[in-house]
Scaffold this active site. Structure first.
Site: not given
Ligand code: NDP
Length: 284
Positions: A53, A97, A120
């Site tokens: 990422k 995460q 997200d």
């Protein structure tokens, strides 16, 4: 034989288009779009995801801030880190995460992220906005699937779409996105009856159940478009939820695993970060 939907190439195109938009944003606003990533603990898979990422963030010209916190971090420590990023005006997106170490309350930590920085698209406010059909941040994986379908010229309006799986991060938002595109949507799950027939009725079939090669050729309508979200590690390597070799003989288009939805998820995370930065700018 089905046309292969090349997620890697579509993701590359998304990133290259973003590169230009991110540079334009910089010139116009005199600041770099910034994504903050928090990793708690030393889960090897999470470490690889975070590394990829960060690499992709930098590729498109965004700034990445990474916070590596030990597995022993307390609830307060992680919440404080998120809060400080929430209050930092130079930060456009915050990603925690998952999964977090077991002693931490995931929901409480995620709820410290302001909806406008929720890259997200997991927070209730963003999920609710999606449900209401409003412009919002959509979870990266279903957002990526929609981008793949559109990039592959798939006609959506009026089509029967079947989504296998009803998770909050894939199945449900996927169904909402397809509904917004005027598909007639059916959501299936582990208690669905006559699954084969339901799937066989799909013009567009999205499989997100986490069962290796579950979708067989006899479950797919001739000419259907099949998107495989599944990632299953087996002794034969990485496979999806679709029996790719058999189903490609029936479908008109199909996405492979690997090289399908996987690369799209990171590309859409960057797209979401860009969109969050633009919305924050417009709100000022
Ligand atoms: P979850 O485990 O959260 O959800 C799985 C869903 O599949 C559930 O709704 C479950 O039903 C349903 N299901 C399970 N077995 C069956 C069955 N036999 N028939 C019908 N439905 C079934 O998984 P996720 O949504 O998080 O992920 C799904 C897959 O996608 C996984 O392989 C995951 O690794 C992958 N994935 C890939 C991503 C990518 O970037 N490519 C990103 C995210 C996920 P019920 O609700 O009744 O239990």
């Amino acid at each position: 034989m089905a046309k292969i939907i090349d997620g890697k190439q579509i993701a590359q195109n998304v990133k290259d288009e973003l590169k230009v938009k991110v540079q334009e944003f910089f010139v116009k606003n005199n600041r770099q779009i910034t994504l903050a990533v928090i990793l708690v603990g030393d889960n090897p898979a999470s470490q690889v995801y975070v590394k990829n990422k960060i690499k992709a963030t930098e590729y498109v010209g965004m700034k990445s801030l990474s916070f590596y916190m030990p597995a022993t971090s307390t609830q307060e420590q992680v919440e404080e880190t998120v809060k400080s990023l929430a209050n930092d005006d130079t930060v456009d997106g915050i990603l925690v995460q998952l999964p977090l170490p077991k002693h931490l309350y995931e929901n409480k930590i995620l709820s410290q992220i302001p909806a406008g920085k929720d890259v997200d698209g997991f927070l209730a406010e963003n999920v609710g906005n999606l449900m209401l059909g409003q412009d919002t941040t959509v979870a990266c994986t279903p957002f990526g699937v929609l981008k793949m379908l559109k990039s592959s010229g798939v006609e959506l309006s009026g089509k029967n779409a079947v989504v296998l799986g009803r998770s909050n991060i894939v199945g449900k938002p996927m169904a909402m996105l397809l509904l917004k595109e005027n598909c007639t949507v059916t959501i299936c799950h582990s208690k669905t009856q006559n699954l084969e027939q339901v799937c066989k009725n799909a013009d567009i079939l999205v499989a997100a159940i986490g069962k290796p090669e579950f979708v067989k050729a006899n479950m797919v309508k001739e000419g259907a478009v099949v998107i495989d979200v599944g990632i299953n590690r087996t002794e034969n390597g990485l496979v999806g939820d679709v029996d790719f070799n058999a189903v490609k003989g029936v479908a008109s288009q199909i996405s492979p695993v690997p090289g399908g939805v996987g690369p799209m998820t990171i590309a859409m995370l960057l797209e979401n970060t860009y969109l969050c930065a633009c919305r924050r700018n417009n709100a000022k």
